[in-house]
Each structure stands twice: as C-alpha cells, then as structure tokens.
Design a protein around this motif. Sequence first.
Motif, PDB file in Angstrom:
ATOM      1  N   LYS A 175       0.813  -1.213   0.000  1.00 43.34           N
ATOM      2  CA  LYS A 175       0.000   0.000   0.000  1.00 43.34           C
ATOM      3  C   LYS A 175       0.848   1.264   0.000  1.00 43.34           C
ATOM      4  CE  LYS A 175      -4.111   1.921   0.286  1.00 43.34           C
ATOM      5  NZ  LYS A 175      -5.109   1.766  -0.798  1.00 43.34           N
ATOM      6  N   SER A 202       5.744   5.575  -1.132  1.00 44.30           N
ATOM      7  CA  SER A 202       5.828   6.826  -0.376  1.00 44.30           C
ATOM      8  C   SER A 202       6.866   6.779   0.741  1.00 44.30           C
ATOM      9  CB  SER A 202       4.459   7.166   0.225  1.00 44.30           C
ATOM     10  OG  SER A 202       4.036   6.155   1.123  1.00 44.30           O
ATOM     11  N   ARG A 211       2.611   7.191  -5.045  1.00 44.26           N
ATOM     12  CA  ARG A 211       1.919   5.961  -5.428  1.00 44.26           C
ATOM     13  C   ARG A 211       2.463   5.520  -6.781  1.00 44.26           C
ATOM     14  NH1 ARG A 211       0.542   6.935  -1.036  1.00 44.26           N
ATOM     15  NH2 ARG A 211      -1.509   6.872  -0.046  1.00 44.26           N
TER      16      ARG A 211
END
Length: 471
Positions: free
Chosen positions: A126, A130, A438
Amino acid sequence: MGAPTIEMEERDEAGKVSATYVESASGSSRRVDVILPKNTYSRWARLINVFLPAGYPNSVTDDYLEYQIYDSLQAFSSSIAGLLSSRAVLQGVGVGDADASPTAALLLTVVQESAGRLATILFAHKLGNSLVAECKRYRLLADIFNDAAMILDCLSPAFPKPIRVVFLSVSSVSRAICGVAAGSSKTSLSAHFAMWGNLGELNAKDASQETVISLMGMLVGSVVVSNVSSTFATWSSLILLLSLHLFANYRAVRAVRMLTLNRQRANIVLSNLIEQGKALTPKDASEQERIFEWDGILRWRASEITGHAQIGVRLQLLLASTGSIAVTGSIQNPTINLADLLETYANERFLLWVNAKQRSVQIVLKEGCTTASQLKAWTLALMVTRRLKRQKLPSSDPQGVLMLLREELGEANRNFEDFLLQLTLVGWDVQSSMLETRSGFRINFPVGHNAEGKKKNASGRHRSAEIDLDP
C-alpha cells in the motif's frame, strides 16, 4: 646551486596529516625523511572512531551527528521499555501460571506471527512508494507504532485470554508496520547522509552503534525490570521511557535536512521562489517543514492552503474532474475538448486540469516525463490554485479554466529554467523524483498523433483523442 627540497603531506580520510615526506640533497647524496605527527587522537577519540564512518566528518552530511545522537538516545530508551513489554508478553502467554499450556502459548505465537507477516505484505504494497519520499514522516511513525505495540503488550495480561489474543495480535501488526516503515525510511536517510558513496560502510557503522546502545539498554533495563514490579511503577516507568523515546525520535527527524523535493518541500520552496524570487536552502526549508502533512496538500509558503493535487493519475480521473461522468468505462459528455487540452500542453510532458470549485488538481504524466517536468507541473498547480483562491471562477466555465491554465503555464515557462538553476545553486537535488507517492501511470501517443493533428483526430466537442493508457 643544490637541488630543491621536495616536501609532501599524506592525509587520512578525515583530512588530518598522517605523515610528511621531505626529500633533501647533500652533495651527491639524497635522502627522504618521514616525519610522523604526534598522535592527535586520544584513546576516547580512537574508540569513538570505531563507530563512525571512515572520513568523518567529511564523508557525511552536516546533519548526521545531531541525528545520530538523538537516534542513539531513542534506541537506548526503547531497549529498556522493550524489556518491560516483553515481561508482560511472557505473563500473557502463561509464564508463572500453573494452568498454562505450552501448546496454547505456541498457538498464540503462531497467531501473532501470522498477523504480523500479513500486515508486512499489505503495508509494503500500500505505501511502498511513499516510504522514500516521506522518509522523515515514516521514520517517526514507525516508532509510534512500536510504542503502541509495547503499550498493548503491557495491557494484555489484565484481560481474559480471548481478548488477550486480540491485543497481542494487534501488537504484532503494529511491530510489523514499524519494521517496514523503519527499515525503508532508515535506508533513505542513510543514503542522504552518505556523501562519498559510502552507504554500505555507513550502514555497517550504524549497526555497530545500535548493537552497543541496545546492549547498554539491556543492561540498564535488567536492573529496571528487577526493581520495578508493581503495576503503578511499571506504567510510570513505561510512560517515562516512551515519552523520552518519542521526543528523541522527533528531534532526530527534525534535525535531518533532506536535499530532495517531495510534495511538502516543493510547496515551501517553489511558492517562496514565485513570491520572493529567492530559493530557500535545504536548512531553511527544513525549519518550515511539518513531520506530518496531508498527502497532496498544496500550501503557499508552508501556511496558506490553496488546494489539493494528485500527480501521476490515470487520464480517466482527469477527465472525470472536468465534470464528466464515467459510465461502464466511458466518459459521457466531457465539458472540455480533450484536443484543446492536448494543444495547451503540446510542448510539455504532462497534462493538468483543475476543478475550479474544489481547487483540486489532477496531473497526468506523459511517457518520458522528467523530474524537471514533474516539478514544473507542481509549480503550475501551486500557481493555478492560488489564483483560483483569490479570483473565483464559475465552476461551470471550463473555457475560463482552460484560459487560466494557459496564462499560468506561460508564466511558469518564463521563469522555470531560472527556478531550476537557483534550486541547484543552493544545494537542492532536482534530479531525483520524489513527488509521486503511489505507483503512477503514463500516457503515450500513437505514431502520427500529436497536438498539431487535432483537426484529424477530434472533429467535435465530445470526441476524445486516441490515447493509450499504460496498464
């Protein structure tokens, strides 16, 4: 006339003179004298050098020492707190309980490990991209999760066994998230500190520092655990240690002055360039930087919120932001002619649209988009949203928005090359892309299709240009 005397100095990696060689001649004979300096390192200094990168302080950035001091302090306090939480976990699995079953303890361990490993996979998937761009945030966040795990461990013995399993499983998940966030963010910080390409050696020395600090923490923690047994004393000690741990971590990440431009630092530096015409140094920008910032927020000079931006999005999302409605994979009744948009950005490596009402910016990147192009797109997003905040436009006027975009793009193009030069001169790394947090998408144009050919490819307002989306 005699031959001239030759004198040479030999220096170590830290820049200190290790030997002086003097060649002299007397008649037909010559000799070289080796002059060794007095040992300028004390025994304490030589011991410290074992744990510092070769060539320190020249081989690392200026913020390395302050970061390492606070990092060592947090590791020390965490080691002691970890012993208190470990004791609680042992109580939770039945140590000291005559009715406890080794099998039950083993099954509890299996549940914990399974929850933690699944959390590792999901968190890495996920937020993997980042972790580098927002390494300061995730370095501190990792220790918040670690401290939360310790608190859950210490709470678990007070609850019945079914609830205890839940507490210890959540604790395992928190530690797993800490491991992913801390490992990735620490690698990014080490790469920042290493100036001589000495990342491997710097990590090795950092491991040596952690080994010594953890050993000292365990020795002191053994004394603490032996003398702290009551509930009140345990919680008082734990809260004190965790407070010290978080404080040291906060000061450690605040000490770091990153040289790359992520979204927040780009907001600070670019808005200051636009308004003041002067580039802030990495040190100046770090003083205005927040550790925790909303992802994609657009701030003018670190204070005024002007809007929100997403970069590297799918073209479908940009079209939807123009007021279109996506139905079964189709864009129905777009309010802006895509060919006009392509013409506006014909010489750019990106497409940008802004929702005037929400001041929400969507940035689509073209194939081959460089870091400079991404920075220009972010600069344009700042300029457009700031103007929209001060000069309201009807949300139902897409042509007015398009005109505004063209005006601001022209202004950005006139100044952007100078912006890049100023950023480079004050020490910013404008070659590393840190704006995408992302996995992004890129659009490409089929052969023979470009903005100049819009008359061939777009005959009406509701016809979209043929653009391939990378999967």
